[in-house]
Design an enzyme around this catalytic site. Structure first.
Site, short mmCIF file in Angstrom:
data_model
loop_
_atom_site.label_atom_id
_atom_site.label_comp_id
_atom_site.label_asym_id
_atom_site.label_seq_id
_atom_site.Cartn_x
_atom_site.Cartn_y
_atom_site.Cartn_z
CG HIS A 148 -10.37 5.07 0.87
ND1 HIS A 148 -11.17 4.45 1.82
CD2 HIS A 148 -9.16 5.24 1.45
CE1 HIS A 148 -10.47 4.28 2.92
NE2 HIS A 148 -9.25 4.74 2.73
CB CYS B 283 -9.31 4.73 6.50
SG CYS B 283 -8.97 6.32 5.74
CG HIS C 244 -7.34 -0.45 3.15
ND1 HIS C 244 -8.55 0.03 3.57
CD2 HIS C 244 -6.48 0.61 3.20
CE1 HIS C 244 -8.43 1.31 3.88
NE2 HIS C 244 -7.19 1.68 3.66
#
Lengths: 213, 367
Positions: B296, B135, B262
């Site tokens: 995400h 990620c 995040h």
């Protein structure tokens, strides 16, 4: 922009099917951690040890990533079985590099590149960039493609587990090696540049190579 | 040392292009949807594109939009840096699930670098390089772009973050018990996990400032060296990345106006990020996570959220946090879209393997 890099240490290991002695018990003392390691992680532990690398910047590279765990996930979904959480955690490309950092408590920058056939050269380019800030950098490229079903896809690779690594340092010395990226029969093409560099280093006491950033 | 200016951007999120996505964020809307037919006996809330165009076409369109808007004739002198977590996995899955065999899978279309190859075939870049650190993939690509421009190695670098939704990630996050069946609620007490989504973020970084440039002013990384999937509970890794970015930008924590967190909505991530932020920054620093709006997007998240940060700075608008009523920690979450004079903003990205990246963006000085 080009920089000259001195090769301090080098290591290579490979096998047609599965590399047998990676010295895992000695290199990863914690049994629980050792049992969890993917094949790429085990090969990386071996290569890093051969290059005396434990802490510092690491550039790790693999064109195909963790194929064995990716295949496990696909097989599970396709047969309506439960996907293994461990397989999923291990399916990311940076698994091997992360395990090495965990084992050696290395909190430095770790990058994973995956650039197809140019993977190992791109890793060297990235290592060259890191060397502008760091004294030494460890660079490693590994392919593990011996997953169940590989025979349907593999038409030219004789070595299903392969790893090559170097510890590098920036230098003002003149380059005395020129790497020609010719493909070597049976070798994953993603590793050919670094394998060619490794071969050139065999005949050279103080190998220095020029890399374009 | 040269400065790295973000001169053009383009994104494709579940909400649409940059304007639609930014509007949705300001208005606390979401385009995530609940699906009951993907994972057996389980509802999952995820972000899938709803347009009649393939992911590959959208990817090419995004890059083309940036080229047309830029001062470049073509990309022949441009380095392409791609960040992706799964590459062409969705293409491989389609073949495998249909044929129950790997035989017809094209390896070149499977690997992470398949995205760069697709774009290189169409646009012919000077060179290409792909990053895959889960990620943080495209955040790491942005850091490299900044470093290469600053030393004068390249004048033009295109950074692309792209991840297509696939069964591997849906079932994978589901197996970890962190895939939400509702829109995620980052930093809240009873949060139930994250929403995996697909997305594309494209940024053209150049060494020359233009009229609407935003500067990538700082980048910091670190490794947790703790666990393959769980973040270090002491938050040392996250804090190191943030502090390294601040050092790189020569800024102090009180100079940062806003943090694009995040903020995935998982228990572990949000607790660690909140701890890191509260231990470094003043209590009144504005913070929000944009993941309830677009999900995400894994390896694309760093690039997409960098695009969002450039819009935050250009428009002087703070993005509110969706669903705010029961926060676990006392941070200064943005309640409603707010106009504010902003100079510096930070974007955090954290990944499997304890790979951490923080980026700082700024409005360039007039000189």
């Amino acid at each position: 922009m080009r920089v000259n890099i001195e090769i301090i240490k080098k290591a290579l290991i490979h096998d047609a099917i599965k590399i047998q002695n990676l010295n895992e018990k000695e290199l990863v003392k914690n049994m629980m951690t050792r049992r969890r390691l993917t094949r790429s992680s085990r090969i990386l532990m071996y290569l890093a040890n051969e290059c005396n690398f434990t802490k510092g910047t690491m550039i790790y590279a693999s064109a195909y990533g963790e194929l064995i765990d990716s295949v496990n996930i696909l097989e599970a979904i396709n047969t309506n079985k439960t996907v293994s959480p461990t397989s999923f955690q291990h399916s990311v490309y940076n698994t091997a590099a992360s395990y090495h950092s965990i084992v050696h408590k290395n909190t430095s920058e770790i990058l994973t590149l995956s650039s197809g056939e140019n993977t190992s050269y791109c890793a060297m380019q990235q290592a060259a960039l890191s060397l502008l800030k760091e004294e030494e950098v460890f660079v490693c490229a590994i392919e593990v493609i011996n997953f169940k079903g590989i025979e349907l896809l593999n038409k030219c690779k004789d070595e299903l587990e392969y790893g090559v690594a170097f510890t590098l340092k920036l230098t003002d010395k003149k380059a005395n090696i020129k790497v020609i990226d010719n493909q070597q029969k049976g070798l994953p093409s993603s590793l050919s540049w670094m394998k060619n560099l490794y071969d050139k280093c065999e005949d050279n006491q103080n190998p220095v190579v020029e890399v374009e950033l | 040392m040269n400065k790295a200016y973000i001169n053009e951007i383009s994104i494709k999120s579940v909400c649409g292009d940059i304007d639609k996505t930014f509007d949705a964020m300001l208005n606390k809307q979401t385009s995530l949807k609940v699906y009951s037919e993907i994972v057996p006996e389980k509802e999952v809330c995820i972000g899938k594109f709803y347009v009649n165009s393939s992911f590959k076409k959208l990817l090419q369109n995004s890059v083309e939009e940036v080229l047309i808007a830029s001062n470049l004739k073509d990309f022949s002198s441009t380095l392409l840096l791609v960040g992706s977590s799964v590459g062409g996995m969705a293409t491989s899955e389609e073949i495998f699930f249909k044929e129950n065999s790997y035989k017809n899978i094209d390896v070149k279309k499977h690997i992470v670098h398949s995205i760069a190859s697709l774009l290189d075939d169409k646009f012919h870049f000077f060179s290409t390089r792909s990053f895959s650190t889960a990620c943080t993939s495209s955040a790491n690509a942005l850091k490299t772009a900044k470093e290469l421009i600053s030393i004068g190695a390249y004048k033009n670098i295109l950074v692309v973050g792209a991840d297509q939704i696939c069964m591997t990630t849906i079932f994978g996050f589901s197996s970890l018990g962190i895939l939400n069946d509702e829109v995620c609620t980052p930093f809240q007490q009873n949060r139930k996990g994250m929403n995996v989504a697909e997305g594309i973020g494209v940024l053209l970084l150049q060494d020359e400032k233009q009229k609407n440039s935003i500067e990538l002013i700082g980048a910091g990384t670190s490794s947790d060296a703790f666990h393959i999937a769980n973040p270090d509970p002491t938050a040392q890794g996250a804090k190191s990345a943030i502090l390294n970015a601040l050092k790189d930008a020569s800024l102090s924590p009180n100079q940062i106006d806003y943090i694009n967190a995040h903020g995935t909505g998982t228990n572990a991530n949000d607790a660690i990020e909140a701890k890191a932020v509260s231990e470094i920054f003043p209590k009144d620093i504005f913070i929000s996570s944009t993941k309830p709006t677009i999900g995400h997007t894994l390896g694309a998240a760093g690039a997409i959220e960098a695009c969002i940060c450039t819009e935050v700075l250009k428009k002087g608008m703070l993005i509110p946090q969706i669903k705010q009523n029961d926060y676990e920690v006392a941070l200064n979450f943005v309640e409603n879209a707010k106009k504010k004079n902003l100079q510096y903003v930070m974007s955090n990205s954290f990944a499997f393997g304890g790979n951490n990246v923080s980026l700082i963006f700024g409005v360039p000085c007039e000189s």
